[in-house]
Design a protein around this motif. Structure first.
Motif, PDB file in Angstrom:
ATOM      1  N   LEU A   1      -3.123   9.960 -13.083  1.00  0.00           N
ATOM      2  CA  LEU A   1      -2.914   9.097 -11.924  1.00  0.00           C
ATOM      3  C   LEU A   1      -1.459   8.639 -11.856  1.00  0.00           C
ATOM      4  N   MET A   2      -0.906   8.254 -13.025  1.00  0.00           N
ATOM      5  CA  MET A   2       0.496   7.859 -13.062  1.00  0.00           C
ATOM      6  C   MET A   2       1.389   9.012 -12.595  1.00  0.00           C
ATOM      7  N   PHE A   3       1.126  10.192 -13.126  1.00  0.00           N
ATOM      8  CA  PHE A   3       1.924  11.363 -12.748  1.00  0.00           C
ATOM      9  C   PHE A   3       1.743  11.685 -11.275  1.00  0.00           C
ATOM     10  N   LYS A   4       0.493  11.644 -10.815  1.00  0.00           N
ATOM     11  CA  LYS A   4       0.189  11.968  -9.426  1.00  0.00           C
ATOM     12  C   LYS A   4       0.881  10.990  -8.487  1.00  0.00           C
ATOM     13  N   LEU A   5       0.820   9.705  -8.838  1.00  0.00           N
ATOM     14  CA  LEU A   5       1.425   8.670  -8.000  1.00  0.00           C
ATOM     15  C   LEU A   5       2.929   8.879  -7.883  1.00  0.00           C
TER      16      LEU A   5
ATOM     17  N   LEU B   1       6.221   5.308  -2.391  1.00  0.00           N
ATOM     18  CA  LEU B   1       5.640   4.781  -3.630  1.00  0.00           C
ATOM     19  C   LEU B   1       4.802   3.537  -3.346  1.00  0.00           C
ATOM     20  N   LEU B   2       5.316   2.653  -2.483  1.00  0.00           N
ATOM     21  CA  LEU B   2       4.560   1.444  -2.153  1.00  0.00           C
ATOM     22  C   LEU B   2       3.248   1.798  -1.459  1.00  0.00           C
ATOM     23  N   LEU B   3       3.317   2.758  -0.523  1.00  0.00           N
ATOM     24  CA  LEU B   3       2.114   3.166   0.214  1.00  0.00           C
ATOM     25  C   LEU B   3       1.089   3.798  -0.724  1.00  0.00           C
ATOM     26  N   ILE B   4       1.558   4.697  -1.591  1.00  0.00           N
ATOM     27  CA  ILE B   4       0.639   5.398  -2.489  1.00  0.00           C
ATOM     28  C   ILE B   4       0.085   4.434  -3.543  1.00  0.00           C
ATOM     29  N   ALA B   5       0.879   3.455  -3.958  1.00  0.00           N
ATOM     30  CA  ALA B   5       0.350   2.425  -4.855  1.00  0.00           C
ATOM     31  C   ALA B   5      -0.789   1.680  -4.157  1.00  0.00           C
ATOM     32  N   GLY B   6      -0.652   1.460  -2.864  1.00  0.00           N
ATOM     33  CA  GLY B   6      -1.742   0.854  -2.084  1.00  0.00           C
ATOM     34  C   GLY B   6      -2.972   1.746  -2.083  1.00  0.00           C
ATOM     35  N   PHE B   7      -2.763   3.061  -1.874  1.00  0.00           N
ATOM     36  CA  PHE B   7      -3.873   4.019  -1.949  1.00  0.00           C
ATOM     37  C   PHE B   7      -4.560   3.935  -3.307  1.00  0.00           C
ATOM     38  N   ALA B   8      -3.755   3.827  -4.385  1.00  0.00           N
ATOM     39  CA  ALA B   8      -4.304   3.822  -5.738  1.00  0.00           C
ATOM     40  C   ALA B   8      -5.157   2.583  -5.978  1.00  0.00           C
ATOM     41  N   ILE B   9      -4.696   1.436  -5.469  1.00  0.00           N
ATOM     42  CA  ILE B   9      -5.500   0.212  -5.621  1.00  0.00           C
ATOM     43  C   ILE B   9      -6.784   0.331  -4.806  1.00  0.00           C
ATOM     44  N   TYR B  10      -6.669   0.877  -3.598  1.00  0.00           N
ATOM     45  CA  TYR B  10      -7.823   1.087  -2.718  1.00  0.00           C
ATOM     46  C   TYR B  10      -8.843   1.989  -3.408  1.00  0.00           C
ATOM     47  N   GLY B  11      -8.369   3.059  -4.028  1.00  0.00           N
ATOM     48  CA  GLY B  11      -9.192   3.854  -4.929  1.00  0.00           C
ATOM     49  C   GLY B  11     -10.111   4.856  -4.291  1.00  0.00           C
ATOM     50  N   ARG B  12     -10.286   4.800  -2.980  1.00  0.00           N
ATOM     51  CA  ARG B  12     -11.189   5.755  -2.340  1.00  0.00           C
ATOM     52  C   ARG B  12     -10.392   6.784  -1.576  1.00  0.00           C
ATOM     53  N   ASN B  13     -11.090   7.786  -1.107  1.00  0.00           N
ATOM     54  CA  ASN B  13     -10.410   8.824  -0.351  1.00  0.00           C
ATOM     55  C   ASN B  13      -9.897   8.253   0.980  1.00  0.00           C
ATOM     56  N   VAL B  14      -8.699   8.640   1.350  1.00  0.00           N
ATOM     57  CA  VAL B  14      -8.124   8.199   2.620  1.00  0.00           C
ATOM     58  C   VAL B  14      -7.936   9.428   3.503  1.00  0.00           C
ATOM     59  N   SER B  15      -8.579   9.420   4.670  1.00  0.00           N
ATOM     60  CA  SER B  15      -8.434  10.541   5.599  1.00  0.00           C
ATOM     61  C   SER B  15      -7.073  10.447   6.284  1.00  0.00           C
TER      62      SER B  15
ATOM     63  N   LEU C   1       0.676  -0.768 -10.130  1.00  0.00           N
ATOM     64  CA  LEU C   1       1.697  -1.806 -10.310  1.00  0.00           C
ATOM     65  C   LEU C   1       3.054  -1.185 -10.625  1.00  0.00           C
ATOM     66  N   PHE C   2       3.032  -0.113 -11.405  1.00  0.00           N
ATOM     67  CA  PHE C   2       4.290   0.567 -11.696  1.00  0.00           C
ATOM     68  C   PHE C   2       4.895   1.150 -10.421  1.00  0.00           C
ATOM     69  N   GLY C   3       4.032   1.726  -9.572  1.00  0.00           N
ATOM     70  CA  GLY C   3       4.508   2.257  -8.290  1.00  0.00           C
ATOM     71  C   GLY C   3       5.104   1.171  -7.421  1.00  0.00           C
ATOM     72  N   ILE C   4       4.447  -0.002  -7.378  1.00  0.00           N
ATOM     73  CA  ILE C   4       4.967  -1.122  -6.586  1.00  0.00           C
ATOM     74  C   ILE C   4       6.310  -1.587  -7.159  1.00  0.00           C
ATOM     75  N   PHE C   5       6.377  -1.662  -8.493  1.00  0.00           N
ATOM     76  CA  PHE C   5       7.615  -2.098  -9.141  1.00  0.00           C
ATOM     77  C   PHE C   5       8.762  -1.137  -8.828  1.00  0.00           C
ATOM     78  N   LEU C   6       8.502   0.162  -9.011  1.00  0.00           N
ATOM     79  CA  LEU C   6       9.552   1.160  -8.796  1.00  0.00           C
ATOM     80  C   LEU C   6       9.961   1.208  -7.325  1.00  0.00           C
ATOM     81  N   GLY C   7       8.958   1.159  -6.433  1.00  0.00           N
ATOM     82  CA  GLY C   7       9.243   1.180  -4.998  1.00  0.00           C
ATOM     83  C   GLY C   7      10.079  -0.020  -4.583  1.00  0.00           C
TER      84      GLY C   7
END
Lengths: 61, 263
Positions: B16-20, B112-126, A24-30
């Motif tokens: 995860l926050m740092f990685k994102l 950031l938006l794309l990677i936030a999507g990856f984070a919600i998805y939670g699994r490995n993305v090829s 959510l933070f990533g979505i907010f910042l983006g």
């Protein structure tokens, strides 16, 4: 190996709450950056980002 | 071959926050620089040409300034680079540097938006799947909004700015919702409503779609600009999605690339 994957999957579900906060933070910042660079109604930002706004088909002018 | 990595749960949230954030910044930085190079070689010459057309039509209209003085005062913010009354970067290096900055920030935002999507998805993305995510990003943020509001050259006149911005953002948002429902919806009804979400803004129609578009530049120049800006956007999304997979998923670049080729 599949056993390991299953454990990982189960852990992932439990961790959804933990993952959702950074996400959510990533979505907010983006969104903040996107709105700022592409949509902000400030003449300064508009003039600085002018050519990029045109390139990304952000509505401009 | 899929590599499962087990991390220490105690530090997971923090990392995860740092990685994102770090992978979003890095993927955006690299992609933004690439977009900037493409912008300078493909798009900037067209923008410069359009501004010559725009200035020609401006100087024409300023000859009749006495006649349409009222018109000018009724829309005071035909804000533009050459207005002179307010700050704008000087042509040349300064202007290019601001364009570079804007492209990097845009690419960071999309990453950031794309990677936030990856984070919600939670699994490995090829890499292949990541490119599919990137394709959805291209369609949601470049192609589908562009369907109603194609990229404009400076000087083009369109409907009210606020209306267009609102339609653009709504279209992008509904497109993301639509693609998510189609990709992850378990029931057919959910997938179908995803298609509806994709179509809805276009059925409603973009502001000013029914009126003729006009501008001082030649239609050929404008058409070329629309094509090339879509091309640049496509390259940007390929860069953003592959960089995000490589950096956020920590995929080994060579292994990721060869497994992609092996399909």
């Amino acid at each position: 190996m599949s056993n390991l994957n299953n454990i990982a999957k189960g852990a992932n579900r439990e961790e959804l709450a933990q993952r959702i906060i950074p996400a959510l933070f990533g979505i907010f910042l983006g969104s903040f950056l996107l709105l700022g660079v592409g949509f902000a109604d400030s003449h300064l930002i508009h003039n600085a980002a002018h050519d990029a706004r045109h390139a990304h088909s952000f509505p401009c002018h | 071959m899929r590599v499962t990595r087990i991390r220490f749960p105690a530090t997971r949230k923090e990392t995860l926050m740092f990685k994102l954030l770090s992978s979003g910044l890095l993927a955006g930085l690299i992609s933004g620089c690439l977009v900037f190079v493409l912008h300078l070689t493909l798009l900037q010459p067209l923008i410069t040409q359009a501004e010559i057309f725009e200035e020609m039509s401006n100087s024409k209209s300023s000859e009749n300034v006495a006649q349409d003085d009222k018109q000018n005062s009724s829309k005071p913010d035909t804000h533009h680079v050459h207005d002179g009354s307010e700050w704008s970067p000087h042509d040349g290096t300064e202007r290019s540097l601001y364009t570079l900055m804007a492209h990097i920030i845009t690419a960071i935002a999309y990453s950031l938006l794309l990677i936030a999507g990856f984070a919600i998805y939670g699994r490995n993305v090829s890499l292949l799947k990541g490119l599919l995510w990137g394709g959805a990003g291209f369609l949601s943020f470049s192609f589908l909004p562009g369907l109603g509001l194609p990229a404009e050259l400076p000087g083009a006149t369109r409907a009210d700015l606020m209306d267009r911005q609102l339609w653009w953002l709504t279209t992008a948002f509904l497109s993301i919702v639509g693609f998510s429902l189609i990709a992850f919806g378990k029931a057919n009804l959910l997938r179908f409503s995803g298609v509806i979400a994709l179509a809805l803004p276009h059925i409603y129609g973009a502001p000013g779609a029914d009126s003729a578009m006009s501008g001082p530049s030649s239609p050929e120049l404008a058409a070329k600009f629309v094509m090339l800006s879509l091309f640049v956007s496509a390259i940007m999304w390929i860069a953003i999605s592959s960089m995000s997979v490589f950096i956020y998923m920590r995929t080994n670049v060579y292994r990721g690339f060869f497994s992609f080729l092996g399909r």
